[in-house]
Each structure stands twice: as C-alpha cells, then as structure tokens.
Design an enzyme around this catalytic site. Structure first.
Site, PDB file in Angstrom:
ATOM      1  N   ASP A  21       0.931  -1.286  -0.034  1.00 40.80           N
ATOM      2  CA  ASP A  21      -0.128   0.064  -0.028  1.00 40.80           C
ATOM      3  C   ASP A  21       0.714   1.204   0.013  1.00 40.80           C
ATOM      4  OD1 ASP A  21      -2.370   1.421  -0.117  1.00 40.80           O
ATOM      5  OD2 ASP A  21      -2.730   1.327   2.156  1.00 40.80           O
ATOM      6  N   GLY A  22       0.308   2.530  -0.460  1.00 41.21           N
ATOM      7  CA  GLY A  22       0.871   3.731  -0.310  1.00 41.21           C
ATOM      8  C   GLY A  22       1.642   4.319  -1.616  1.00 41.21           C
ATOM      9  N   TRP A  26       2.824   8.159  -2.190  1.00 40.78           N
ATOM     10  CA  TRP A  26       4.304   8.063  -2.262  1.00 40.78           C
ATOM     11  C   TRP A  26       4.471   9.348  -3.445  1.00 40.78           C
ATOM     12  CZ3 TRP A  26       7.558   7.450  -6.537  1.00 40.78           C
ATOM     13  CH2 TRP A  26       9.077   7.114  -6.179  1.00 40.78           C
ATOM     14  N   HIS A  38       2.771   3.934  -8.681  1.00 39.65           N
ATOM     15  CA  HIS A  38       2.377   2.529  -8.931  1.00 39.65           C
ATOM     16  C   HIS A  38       3.630   2.060  -9.702  1.00 39.65           C
ATOM     17  CE1 HIS A  38      -1.308   2.492  -7.443  1.00 39.65           C
ATOM     18  NE2 HIS A  38      -2.034   3.264  -8.483  1.00 39.65           N
ATOM     19  N   ASN A  69     -10.752  -2.177  -5.626  1.00 40.44           N
ATOM     20  CA  ASN A  69      -9.935  -1.489  -6.435  1.00 40.44           C
ATOM     21  C   ASN A  69     -10.426  -1.372  -7.524  1.00 40.44           C
ATOM     22  OD1 ASN A  69      -6.649  -2.573  -5.169  1.00 40.44           O
ATOM     23  ND2 ASN A  69      -7.789  -0.934  -4.634  1.00 40.44           N
ATOM     24  N   ARG A  72     -11.843   2.129  -8.559  1.00 39.97           N
ATOM     25  CA  ARG A  72     -10.796   3.269  -9.113  1.00 39.97           C
ATOM     26  C   ARG A  72     -11.174   3.852 -10.261  1.00 39.97           C
ATOM     27  NH1 ARG A  72      -5.103   2.490  -5.757  1.00 39.97           N
ATOM     28  NH2 ARG A  72      -6.125   2.173  -3.831  1.00 39.97           N
ATOM     29  N   SER A 197      -8.062  -5.051   4.424  1.00 43.27           N
ATOM     30  CA  SER A 197      -8.658  -4.582   3.368  1.00 43.27           C
ATOM     31  C   SER A 197      -9.182  -5.840   2.362  1.00 43.27           C
ATOM     32  CB  SER A 197      -7.783  -3.748   2.617  1.00 43.27           C
ATOM     33  OG  SER A 197      -7.494  -2.610   3.289  1.00 43.27           O
TER      34      SER A 197
HETATM   35  C1  IPE Z   1      -4.969  -2.722  -0.375  1.00 45.28           C
HETATM   36  O1  IPE Z   1      -4.894  -1.459  -0.680  1.00 45.28           O
HETATM   37  C2  IPE Z   1      -5.137  -3.419  -1.553  1.00 45.28           C
HETATM   38  C3  IPE Z   1      -3.853  -3.514  -2.373  1.00 45.28           C
HETATM   39  C4  IPE Z   1      -2.694  -3.084  -1.770  1.00 45.28           C
HETATM   40  C5  IPE Z   1      -3.850  -3.910  -3.738  1.00 45.28           C
HETATM   41  P1  IPE Z   1      -6.165  -0.383  -0.658  1.00 45.28           P
HETATM   42  O2  IPE Z   1      -5.149   1.060  -0.790  1.00 45.28           O
HETATM   43  O3  IPE Z   1      -7.094  -0.672  -1.837  1.00 45.28           O
HETATM   44  O4  IPE Z   1      -6.994  -0.359   0.867  1.00 45.28           O
HETATM   45  P2  IPE Z   1      -7.713   0.628   1.555  1.00 45.28           P
HETATM   46  O5  IPE Z   1      -8.943   1.104   0.409  1.00 45.28           O
HETATM   47  O6  IPE Z   1      -6.825   1.629   1.888  1.00 45.28           O
HETATM   48  O7  IPE Z   1      -8.529  -0.186   2.513  1.00 45.28           O
HETATM   49  C1  IPE Z   2      -1.482   0.367  -3.567  1.00 39.61           C
HETATM   50  O1  IPE Z   2      -1.317   1.989  -3.321  1.00 39.61           O
HETATM   51  C2  IPE Z   2      -1.642  -0.004  -4.911  1.00 39.61           C
HETATM   52  C3  IPE Z   2      -2.738  -0.497  -5.001  1.00 39.61           C
HETATM   53  C4  IPE Z   2      -3.889  -0.429  -4.380  1.00 39.61           C
HETATM   54  C5  IPE Z   2      -3.181  -1.001  -6.598  1.00 39.61           C
HETATM   55  P1  IPE Z   2      -2.451   2.848  -3.500  1.00 39.61           P
HETATM   56  O2  IPE Z   2      -2.723   3.258  -4.883  1.00 39.61           O
HETATM   57  O3  IPE Z   2      -3.528   2.248  -2.514  1.00 39.61           O
HETATM   58  O4  IPE Z   2      -1.780   4.043  -2.584  1.00 39.61           O
HETATM   59  P2  IPE Z   2      -2.491   5.043  -1.439  1.00 39.61           P
HETATM   60  O5  IPE Z   2      -3.054   4.288  -0.485  1.00 39.61           O
HETATM   61  O6  IPE Z   2      -3.647   5.639  -2.228  1.00 39.61           O
HETATM   62  O7  IPE Z   2      -1.338   5.920  -1.141  1.00 39.61           O
HETATM   63 MG    MG Z   3      -4.034   2.392  -0.659  1.00 39.13          MG
END
Ligand code: IPE
Ligand code: IPE
Ligand code: MG
Length: 258
Positions: A21-22, A26, A38, A69, A72, A197
């Site tokens: 995550d993140g 980042w 990503h 996801n 999104r 999640s």
């Molecule tokens: C969890 O991250 C799914 C993946 C890392 C693929 P999310 O960013 O989707 O989770 P939430 O929405 O913050 O719980």
């Molecule tokens: C994790 O990073 C990757 C996926 C869920 C595909 P995020 O896209 O959720 O990054 P944040 O949580 O918005 O920072």
């Molecule tokens: Mg996330």
C-alpha cells in the site's frame, strides 16, 4: 552481521503475504501522478522478491489489485494493468532462470483481456518450477473467494450426499483459492494502515501482522529484513499458554484444526 543466522533461519516464516500500500501517497508527496507511484511500486517488487529468495522465505504473496480497487478511476486501473503486463513480460526470463512458479488468486475474468492473457501465459510457462513461489492477488477479495468456495462446496455436498456436519476446516480450505499454499505466517502492510482490506481473511487466522510506516516504493530489502527480524522475536501461541509453547518446539507449533 549477516541475516539470517542459523538459529534465525529456523524461525523464518514460510509464507509472507504483503499488502503493498501507499503508492499514491508516495507519488503525491513528490508532486507526481499516482501512476508514477505505481510504476515505482512495481520496480520495488523485484528487490523484495530477491531478498525473500536469498534469505530463505519460500512463499511470497503480493496483494496487487483488490476487488474493491475496481472502483478506482478507469485510467488508474488501465495504467495498473499495463504495468502488470510490463512486469510479467520483463520478469518471465528471470522466473524461468530462478525456478520461480507464479500463481494467482482472484478472479482473472475481471481483468482486461490482454492482462488475463499475459497472466495465464506466465502461470502456464512457470508451472513446472518448484524452487520458489510467487503468488499475485489480482482482482482478489477474501469475501468473494469464500463465497465462491461455499458455492462449490455446497454443490459437492448436495451431489455426493455427504453429511455437511462431517466437514472440517482442512476439507473446506481446499475450496479456497489458496489451497496449494500454506497459510501466511506473516502479513506485512506498508504505509501505516492497520487493516486487512479484504485480504486472506480466513487464512490470516493466526498470521502475525507487521505494519510498516514506509510507503511501498520505499519498502526496501532492509525494511523487509526488519519485518522478518521483528517476526522471529514473537511467540506464536496458537491458543496455548506461553509455558506450553516454550516446552515444545516453538517453530513447529501449529494451529490445531481438529
Ligand atoms: C489494499 O490497498 C489493496 C492493495 C494493496 C492491492 P487499498 O489502498 O485498496 O486499501 P484501502 O482502500 O486503503 O483499505
Ligand atoms: C497500493 O497503493 C496499490 C494498489 C492498491 C493498487 P495505493 O494506490 O492504494 O496508494 P495510496 O493508499 O492511495 O497511497
Ligand atoms: Mg491504498
């Protein structure tokens, strides 16, 4: 000092599952679009996979795309799928060289056709590898997985006339997509959030959980080692008392399913 020492090696987790995550945060902290995050997140996969192989953790599962996801924006989803395609094309040669078997969990039919194709091809081409195990969770959601499992299970029960009361966990777990994987010993979540999640909810029954404040693109080899070092300090009791565990071999203590 090198990690792991001989004693540490025995305590290593067999299966580490990572909620990567993140990436978005980042990128945002650098004034860049989410896809830049990503892209750097995907680059990071290689260093953590290499670290796990070298250290001696035989199973890694990466949460790459959840069922949720799908909500999104389309351009982000499409960007992620193209990154997945690039990653698999680039990594196939390494997977074959290093004996890595790729598996997936999740509903691939919910991915664009080009992504399904490359995923299926890579799974097929690596299916005889047995040195190391990489699983990607793609369009994966634990609740969906459990529902699918219950449906197939119910059908089998009604066709075979088997008594539903006689079914135990080990039998039911064969209806989950993780049937060929050990339960995760350690679940790492990057980026500071303390939640699962919809990831491996049942398989995580006795997993140790480690949350890192680092965003996934910054979660490097050293951070992975620190997570493992933290894990091996823990006492996994599986419902028993600490005394019972210290009188048996801790590393072989396991969840009792019957
Ligand atoms: C969890 O991250 C799914 C993946 C890392 C693929 P999310 O960013 O989707 O989770 P939430 O929405 O913050 O719980
Ligand atoms: C994790 O990073 C990757 C996926 C869920 C595909 P995020 O896209 O959720 O990054 P944040 O949580 O918005 O920072
Ligand atoms: Mg996330």
């Amino acid at each position: 000092m090198t990690f792991p020492s001989t004693i540490e090696r025995e305590k290593l987790p067999k299966h580490v599952a990572i909620i990567m995550d993140g990436n978005g945060r980042w990128a945002r902290s650098r004034g860049k679009p989410r896809l830049f995050g990503h892209r750097n997140g995907v680059k990071n996969v290689r260093s953590v996979v290499n670290a796990a192989r070298e250290i001696g953790v035989p199973y890694i599962t990466l949460y790459a795309f959840s069922t949720e996801n799908q909500n999104r924006p389309n351009d982000e989803k499409s960007g992620l799928m193209h990154l997945l395609e690039e990653f698999l094309k680039r990594e196939l040669a390494n997977m074959l060289k290093d004996g890595i078997r790729l598996r997936t969990i999740g509903d691939l039919s919910g991915l664009p056709v080009f992504a399904q194709k490359i995923v299926e091809e890579t799974v097929e081409k690596t299916k005889h590898n047995s040195d190391w195990n990489l699983t990607l969770a793609l369009n994966y959601g634990s609740r969906q997985e459990v529902l699918n499992g219950i449906q197939s299970f119910a059908q089998q029960v009604s066709e075979s006339g088997k008594c539903p009361q006689k079914i135990d966990w080990s039998e039911f777990s064969n209806f989950l997509e993780t049937k060929d994987l050990p339960d995760p010993d350690l679940i790492i979540r990057t980026s500071g959030e303390f939640r699962l999640s919809n990831f491996l909810l049942l398989q995580a029954a006795y997993a140790e959980i480690f949350v890192s404040p680092l965003h996934w693109p910054d979660f490097n080899r050293q951070a992975f080692i620190e997570a493992l070092q933290n894990y091996i300090q823990r006492e996994r009791r599986f419902g028993k008392t600490g005394d019972q565990i210290s009188h048996s071999t801790k590393s072989t203590a396991q969840i009792q399913t019957t």
